[in-house]
Motif scaffolding. Structure first.
Motif, short mmCIF file in Angstrom:
data_model
loop_
_atom_site.label_atom_id
_atom_site.label_comp_id
_atom_site.label_asym_id
_atom_site.label_seq_id
_atom_site.Cartn_x
_atom_site.Cartn_y
_atom_site.Cartn_z
N UNK A 143 -63.78 -21.60 40.49
CA UNK A 143 -62.54 -21.53 41.32
C UNK A 143 -61.85 -20.37 41.06
N UNK A 144 -62.05 -19.47 39.84
CA UNK A 144 -61.44 -18.39 39.40
C UNK A 144 -61.89 -17.32 40.40
N UNK A 145 -63.33 -17.42 40.47
CA UNK A 145 -63.98 -16.01 41.27
C UNK A 145 -63.61 -16.21 42.79
N UNK A 146 -63.46 -17.68 43.25
CA UNK A 146 -62.91 -17.78 44.68
C UNK A 146 -61.70 -17.19 45.12
N UNK A 147 -60.79 -17.57 44.10
CA UNK A 147 -59.22 -17.07 44.18
C UNK A 147 -59.37 -15.60 44.00
N UNK A 148 -60.18 -14.74 43.23
CA UNK A 148 -60.22 -13.45 43.13
C UNK A 148 -60.78 -12.82 44.46
N UNK A 149 -61.78 -13.58 45.07
CA UNK A 149 -62.34 -13.08 46.05
C UNK A 149 -61.66 -13.34 47.37
N UNK A 204 -64.28 2.23 40.57
CA UNK A 204 -64.16 2.35 39.23
C UNK A 204 -62.89 1.69 38.98
N UNK A 205 -61.72 1.82 39.67
CA UNK A 205 -60.62 1.15 39.26
C UNK A 205 -60.37 -0.12 39.75
N UNK A 206 -60.21 -1.07 38.64
CA UNK A 206 -60.06 -2.68 38.99
C UNK A 206 -58.55 -3.05 38.68
N UNK A 207 -58.39 -4.22 39.51
CA UNK A 207 -57.14 -4.84 39.24
C UNK A 207 -57.33 -5.86 38.11
N UNK A 208 -56.29 -6.31 37.40
CA UNK A 208 -56.30 -6.70 36.16
C UNK A 208 -56.95 -8.14 36.25
N UNK A 209 -56.95 -9.06 37.22
CA UNK A 209 -57.81 -10.23 37.36
C UNK A 209 -59.35 -9.99 37.66
N UNK A 210 -59.63 -9.02 38.11
CA UNK A 210 -61.03 -8.73 38.26
C UNK A 210 -61.63 -8.33 36.98
N UNK A 244 -69.21 -10.09 41.95
CA UNK A 244 -68.07 -11.12 41.88
C UNK A 244 -68.55 -12.20 43.09
N UNK A 245 -69.06 -11.76 44.10
CA UNK A 245 -69.37 -13.05 45.13
C UNK A 245 -70.76 -13.47 44.66
#
Length: 387
Positions: free
Chosen positions: A129-135, A154-160, A231-232
């Motif tokens: 559920x978490x990964x689907x939300x991030x995707x 290289x640069x990621x968002x906090x949730x990733x 992630x996918x």
């Protein structure tokens, strides 16, 4: 805060004491780190464990955005959330799974598998559920080409970044849990320790295999800046594995539930095919068309031919190995079902022959020492002529 009921007390700081009370000890360490936030001298060190590090602020169309990249300080964050995972593991085991086990009255082998599937179901459900939300929030569903465009990511968002750190924490926590599980079960049943140890020694190598594979693939995606593709792939893998462990839980509750395994079998094969297709599309074709294909550690660019081939080989080998194990299991199961059907047919044939024999014997019956026919008359005796 006691997570387990103590049937026997052990000396302090002994191996048995540490194993039996490991969740309480880890909980105390987490509280100690949280208390460090209250003091100015220790707040910087405590934040190092709690909050993801290496953040930078950039300007975008939506305003100022905080992005993150990885570094050696992530080890401290992974260690802290590893402790959190151990506590959550103990909570789920004590307040959910153990209560269900007492009602089901399962055998020891099924009890072990039930606990494993229960723990993994909770993790796979939350992670999928978490990964689907991030995707969905990152827009990977609407724009699949963003999985490989503008590499390196290289640069990621906090949730990733937080998602990857918690994934590493969970699979690293599974390694000491294997040891706790092994020793705890032997101490709970010392009479059948030898038989129990044999069963555990058979389960531990299998669990070590998939734990090592998860750590290898997650670390590769995180360190090689392939977080979007990873992630996918993790979402697909977790969704498939959640189906399997849910099927196994329902099977332990009621052994007549077999249809869920059939549905999972179809989903398992589809997941493997989609994973291979996505990897060849993203790594084999997408990154191969990139203009920058030089190894650069400073910018985090690992888009070279050798690294791409290595990544493709690792994923293809893993998926092929999983498919081989799946088809091998299905063939063995089909062979066993055929043998069971043949045995049932032989038993049914033997039963029919016995029934026919009993019918033949029951054509005539005895009455007062004389053989009577079915109509109750005595058969006529043949006259024997005297010589």
């Amino acid at each position: 805060m006691a997570f387990r009921r103590r049937n026997k007390s052990y000396p302090f700081f002994s191996q048995e004491f540490l194993i039996q009370n490991h969740a309480d000890i880890v909980f105390s360490l987490v509280i100690f780190v949280l208390i460090g936030l209250m003091f100015e001298t220790t707040a910087k060190t405590a934040i190092l464990f709690i909050q993801p590090q290496y953040n930078i602020s950039t300007m975008s169309a939506d305003g100022e955005v905080t992005l993150y990249h990885y570094g050696w300080k992530d080890c401290a964050t992974v260690l802290f959330y590893l402790c959190i995972t151990i506590i959550l593991h103990a909570v789920v085991q004590e307040y959910v799974l153990d209560k269900v086990n007492r009602r089901l009255h399962l055998s020891k082998s099924k009890n072990t598998k039930f606990n494993e599937s229960g723990q993994l179901c909770v993790f796979y459900l939350v992670s999928s559920v978490w990964s689907l939300y991030v995707i969905a929030t990152e827009g990977f569903l609407l724009h699949p080409s963003s999985l490989w465009e503008n590499y390196p990511h290289v640069h990621l968002r906090f949730q990733v970044k937080f998602f990857y750190l918690t994934q590493l924490a969970y699979w690293f926590h599974a390694l000491p849990e294997l040891y706790f599980q092994k020793v705890r079960k032997v101490s709970e049943d010392e009479r059948n320790a030898e038989t129990l140890m044999q069963g555990i020694c058979e389960e531990v190598p299998r669990q070590l295999q998939y734990i090592s594979l998860y750590l290898l693939h997650i670390l590769a995606a995180y360190l090689l800046n392939l977080t979007r593709v990873g992630l996918v792939l993790l979402f697909l893998q977790y969704l498939s594995e959640m189906g399997f462990h849910l099927s196994r839980l329902f099977y332990f509750i009621d052994e007549n539930h077999h249809k869920m395994f059939e549905m999972w079998s179809v989903g398992f094969v589809l997941t493997r095919m989609i994973t291979l297709t996505l990897m060849f599309l993203a790594v084999g074709f997408g990154l191969a068309r990139s203009e920058n294909q030089m190894l650069d550690l400073e910018t985090g660019n690992f888009n070279t031919l050798s690294i791409r081939l290595l990544v493709l080989f690792m994923v293809c080998f893993t998926q092929s190995w999983l498919l081989w194990k799946f088809f091998r299991f299905q063939l063995i199961r089909t062979r066993e079902l055929r043998l069971e059907q043949v045995a049932r047919k032989k038993a049914a044939t033997a039963k029919q022959q016995m029934q026919r024999t009993l019918k033949r014997d029951s054509v005539g019956h005895h009455e007062n020492g004389l053989i009577k026919a079915e109509n109750g008359t005595s058969p006529r005796l043949k006259k024997i002529k005297a010589p």
